[in-house]
Design an enzyme around this catalytic site. Sequence first.
Site, PDB file in Angstrom:
ATOM      1  N   ASP A  37      37.844  39.995  36.144  1.00 17.40           N
ATOM      2  CA  ASP A  37      38.746  39.302  37.060  1.00 17.40           C
ATOM      3  C   ASP A  37      37.998  38.700  38.250  1.00 17.40           C
ATOM      4  OD1 ASP A  37      40.887  39.918  35.480  1.00 17.40           O
ATOM      5  OD2 ASP A  37      41.599  41.579  36.716  1.00 17.40           O
ATOM      6  N   TYR A  65      33.834  52.003  35.816  1.00 21.49           N
ATOM      7  CA  TYR A  65      34.212  51.254  37.007  1.00 21.49           C
ATOM      8  C   TYR A  65      34.225  52.150  38.247  1.00 21.49           C
ATOM      9  CZ  TYR A  65      36.300  47.908  33.659  1.00 21.49           C
ATOM     10  OH  TYR A  65      36.525  47.030  32.625  1.00 21.49           O
ATOM     11  N   ASP A  79      47.159  44.050  41.938  1.00 20.86           N
ATOM     12  CA  ASP A  79      45.878  44.066  42.652  1.00 20.86           C
ATOM     13  C   ASP A  79      46.041  43.413  44.020  1.00 20.86           C
ATOM     14  OD1 ASP A  79      45.814  41.283  42.265  1.00 20.86           O
ATOM     15  OD2 ASP A  79      44.501  41.414  40.540  1.00 20.86           O
ATOM     16  N   ARG A 175      44.179  48.112  36.660  1.00 20.69           N
ATOM     17  CA  ARG A 175      45.334  47.841  37.523  1.00 20.69           C
ATOM     18  C   ARG A 175      46.520  48.732  37.144  1.00 20.69           C
ATOM     19  NH1 ARG A 175      46.501  41.888  36.656  1.00 20.69           N
ATOM     20  NH2 ARG A 175      45.177  42.139  34.828  1.00 20.69           N
TER      21      ARG A 175
END
Length: 291
Positions: A37, A65, A79, A175
């Site tokens: 993203d 992550y 987000d 998310r």
Amino acid sequence: MDGIIIINKPKGCTSHDIVYKVKKIFNEKVGHTGTLDPMAEGVLPILIGKGTLVSKYLINHDKKYVVKLQLGQKTDTADIEGSIIEESPVNVEIFEKNNILNVLKNFIGKQNQIPPIYSAIKVKGKKLYEYARTGQKVEIKPRNIKIYDINLLNYSKEDKQIDFEVFCGKGTYIRSLCEDIAQKFGTVGYMKALKRIQVGDFKLEESVTIENLEAYINNDKFIKEKVISLETLFYENNKIQLEDKKLQYFLNGVKLTQKCDNGVYRIYNNETFIGIGIVENQLLKRDIVCN
């Protein structure tokens, strides 16, 4: 130039932006194994030249992550780039360390996850974000995902934020994970920051920025260190040596009898790496040829 280079993508640009820049730098065909993203940063494997042909071997990699979860607010995109659509109180007791650890631990393992409406998953031929932009309602089916591990990194009672590291399998939406964790805490939340630090065996510490790549593109030693060759990429796969006559048949696409197990093999001729072959039912066929 054939191979893979690990780019440290900065915030604020798309994966396609990076592909365009790398293509311009190398003047080669370029691709990637999966988007990151625009608001996210970190590891983005970029395929160069005949490296683009190995994408089928890389799309199912596990990922790691570092995430910042903001509690107390919900956005339409899940987000930081979205608009706030809901606010909810955040109980200070949430920030007892043992409580945070217990909640995060509950997400380890196989589970069903509902992807965010702002995603590229297709339903009836249209991407979910296309439905979202027009306000259309659509049924989003849950997907099977796996979380291998979650580790608490930091938390702030004042800012209502929790930082954690997550190691997960393919198809996991961070998310959605953030929203689900917030729900477990009895409130709402969204993903405020995301850094991808690993994709398969590709790690952040092996990456290079676009700026460094542009600066050192004429430094052969630097480029050789940063571009992962196809031979290196498949170093764990077994080798098959082909003498000259069989090699010519192989290069021409002829299937060769090869008495070995099914699988992907590195192909050599007189210790020179030729490319990748696939054995099925004791027949070797050409897959990727580098020379």
